[in-house]
Write an enzyme that holds these catalytic residues in place. Sequence first.
Site, PDB file in Angstrom:
ATOM      1  N   ASP A  11       0.892  -1.164   0.000  1.00 24.86           N
ATOM      2  CA  ASP A  11       0.000   0.000   0.000  1.00 24.86           C
ATOM      3  C   ASP A  11       0.926   1.207   0.000  1.00 24.86           C
ATOM      4  OD1 ASP A  11      -1.503   2.202   0.683  1.00 24.86           O
ATOM      5  OD2 ASP A  11      -2.631   1.203   2.282  1.00 24.86           O
ATOM      6  N   TYR A 229       1.118   0.743  14.858  1.00 23.50           N
ATOM      7  CA  TYR A 229       0.086   0.461  13.869  1.00 23.50           C
ATOM      8  C   TYR A 229       0.390   1.136  12.534  1.00 23.50           C
ATOM      9  CZ  TYR A 229      -4.332   0.215  11.483  1.00 23.50           C
ATOM     10  OH  TYR A 229      -5.292  -0.032  10.537  1.00 23.50           O
ATOM     11  N   LYS A 232      -3.339  -2.813   8.272  1.00 23.33           N
ATOM     12  CA  LYS A 232      -3.246  -4.270   8.243  1.00 23.33           C
ATOM     13  C   LYS A 232      -2.338  -4.705   7.107  1.00 23.33           C
ATOM     14  CE  LYS A 232      -5.622  -5.876  11.708  1.00 23.33           C
ATOM     15  NZ  LYS A 232      -4.895  -6.479  12.827  1.00 23.33           N
TER      16      LYS A 232
END
Length: 365
Positions: A11, A229, A232
């Site tokens: 991503d 974080y 995902k």
Amino acid sequence: MKITLSVIKADIGSLAGHHTVHPNQIEVAKERLNEAKKTDLIKDFYVSAVGDDLQLIMTHTKGVNSSEIHTLAWETFKEVTEKVSKKLKLYAAGQDLLSTAFSGNLKGMGPGVAEAEIEERVSEPIVIFMADKTEPGAWNLPLYRIFADPFNTAGLIIDEKLHTGFTYRVMDVMEDRVVDLHTPDESYDLLALIGTTGRYVIQSVYRRSDNLLAAVASTARLSLIAGRYVGKDDPVMFVRAQHGLPAVGEVLEPFAFPHLVAGWMRGSHNGPLMPVSLKNAKCTRFDGPPRVAALGFQLNEGMLVGPADLFDDPAFDRARSLANEVADYMRRHGPFMPARLGPEEMEYTTLASVLKKMEGRFKPS
Ligand code: F6R
Ligand code: MG
Ligand code: MG
């Protein structure tokens, strides 16, 4: 003929938040890989996108973990980031390129990698799965059903070549170690591990009779690499099919049930994995629901013939409809578990700093 198939994804920024890859990103990636094809570094390629993730599907003869191939993928992602993501101010430009010092191997660098060197069979059907808004453990249930569940795969009972079972290599992502388990005899042991999808992740599957590689999945956990974080890990995997392996229809069959996977909004919720065509491989509702697309190819002397967009089929309408119903049901829980993930998973999300702020206000009861 020995061929390496490398499916590498990242991503590196997207259009309208975390919704979809921009067409110019695909174009720049194609140009870069086309150059690499002209110089014979790779034999063939296909660039795909699911949600905010860009996938480089490449064939070559350099073997797995080739620094030339990993560098090509890294440089392609960098170039797309510079030429498109940053220029258009796409959201989270360059997100998964975690390292500033790339050393020639993508392990631990951010992008997800599923790759294997295989002896191309007389005819070599391969299905490449790509998911968004979930994590590698999302493949555990379907991989179990494809290679170990006779209620899914008729061939396990009625085809001699499948009848001896499969070996699963399971990775413990917390400890960075692997274990091989053999089905059908060790099915219960296997399930004891892979039911814990956030920790035990199937890395590869082999046919027991001859150790033929049947499936490979990406296992990167961004939060464990970065210690924070980062979204995902939106996994990829590929599965070889037919002629002594599960048929393409047996490989797709588990996805007729939209099982719950971790991910969805803020990587913090359980949601149904919806099988979709490429045209619907974009996350919207509550940044989801998590989606999976499947591309079918035939390898031809290392060339990629295809793809067939395998979930572009009314046969999966019921699964999509059920996924929508499950999404409604799960959403009605709001911020409550088990719709929201449990504390172990939430540790790697932005919730940790919210909870920290309250720490000082607790007093003995
Ligand atoms: C999930 C995902 C999104 C984001 C959410 C918040 O993997 O990428 O659901 O977590 O859109 O994103 P930020 O914090 O970037 O505004
Ligand atoms: Mg994103
Ligand atoms: Mg994504």
